[in-house]
Write a protein that holds these residues in place. Structure first.
Motif, mmCIF file in Angstrom:
data_model
loop_
_atom_site.group_PDB
_atom_site.id
_atom_site.type_symbol
_atom_site.label_atom_id
_atom_site.label_comp_id
_atom_site.label_asym_id
_atom_site.label_seq_id
_atom_site.Cartn_x
_atom_site.Cartn_y
_atom_site.Cartn_z
ATOM 1 N N THR A 53 1.057 -1.220 -0.335
ATOM 2 C CA THR A 53 -0.310 -0.020 -0.197
ATOM 3 C C THR A 53 1.382 1.578 0.451
ATOM 4 O OG1 THR A 53 -2.095 -1.119 1.062
ATOM 5 C CG2 THR A 53 -1.444 1.496 1.419
ATOM 6 N N ARG A 56 -2.663 5.245 2.165
ATOM 7 C CA ARG A 56 -4.245 5.031 1.807
ATOM 8 C C ARG A 56 -4.900 6.623 2.125
ATOM 9 N NH1 ARG A 56 -5.024 0.305 3.372
ATOM 10 N NH2 ARG A 56 -3.755 -0.985 4.474
ATOM 11 N N LYS A 76 -11.273 2.895 -3.852
ATOM 12 C CA LYS A 76 -12.022 3.416 -2.074
ATOM 13 C C LYS A 76 -12.834 1.810 -1.829
ATOM 14 C CE LYS A 76 -12.868 8.135 -2.747
ATOM 15 N NZ LYS A 76 -13.426 9.319 -3.061
ATOM 16 N N ASP A 109 -7.247 4.953 -1.802
ATOM 17 C CA ASP A 109 -6.344 4.123 -2.062
ATOM 18 C C ASP A 109 -5.086 3.644 -3.118
ATOM 19 O OD1 ASP A 109 -6.919 4.014 0.680
ATOM 20 O OD2 ASP A 109 -7.774 2.343 0.743
#
Length: 237
Positions: A53, A56, A76, A109
């Protein structure tokens, strides 16, 4: 950004070899070569593994993120945890749109679909660049206009009720935007991008393949073999 990167270094390795990644970025490619070189010398290079990731929704935006290599999905989630993919970006794209808001935060994200190599340019240095090169502002306006057009086209696509037509439009768009001849997306990612169930996408992909409009290579790879055929389907909307 989350601390999930494998490596971090000042200055881009490619740029140090004389290949400026900014030449492939519409936001910067009109700048003189010496300015691009100075800009990349102050960039921070990071590498993220597939599945990482990058950031976020709600995290502060403090830099321009340039994708030197790799694919990232912007998504999302609703209250039930269902994922909605807003876009999939790759080599040469940049994330920067919210940088100039009063309280700049990411609205989505960002997840790596492959190993991703980034060049990060801090907000302060980017603002200095704007001050000395006002022409970049015109590039910003042009790019924002293009993003708005893409958003309108995505809204139109999602308004189409026929899943076959919706999928045809999505494949046409991805075929233009993808790097290389193959569309590299898992079934679930295609479904989340256009608001369809994975089984619906799978069934229509099979029909497209039987009609020789596409060819599936396995491992989430698709080649469009008949653009005109897909276009005919999409234009029936």
């Amino acid at each position: 950004m989350e601390n999930t990167d494998k490596s971090m270094a000042h200055g881009c390795g490619n740029c140090k070899s004389g290949i400026l990644c900014t030449t492939a970025i519409p936001l910067f490619n009109a700048l003189p070569g010496d300015v691009q070189k100075k800009l990349t010398e102050h960039s921070v290079q990071t590498t993220f593994e597939r599945g990482s990731t990058l950031f976020r929704a709600g995290e502060e935006v403090d830099s321009v993120l340039i994708i030197r290599k790799g694919r990232i999905k912007l998504c999302k989630y609703d209250v039930d945890g269902n994922e909605y993919i807003l876009d999939i970006i790759n080599d040469g794209d940049a994330v920067w749109e919210n940088l100039f808001l009063e309280e700049p935060v990411f609205p989505y994200d960002a997840i790596c679909l492959s190993d991703v190599h980034l060049c990060e340019i801090k907000k302060t240095e980017f603002i200095q660049l704007l001050a000395y090169h006002p022409s970049i502002a015109m590039n910003l306006i042009s790019l924002l206009s293009r993003r708005l057009q893409d958003s309108n086209e995505k809204a139109l696509l999602l308004s189409i009720h026929d899943p076959k037509i919706r999928l045809a439009g999505f494949l046409l768009d991805r075929d233009i935007r993808c790097v290389g001849p193959e569309i590299k997306l898992k079934l679930e990612d295609i479904a989340a991008s256009i608001g369809l169930r994975p089984e619906t996408v799978s069934r229509n992909l099979s029909n497209f393949e039987k009609a020789h409009l596409i060819k599936r290579l396995g491992k989430g790879k698709i080649i469009v073999t008949d653009r005109s055929g897909l276009k005919k389907i999409y234009e029936t909307k």
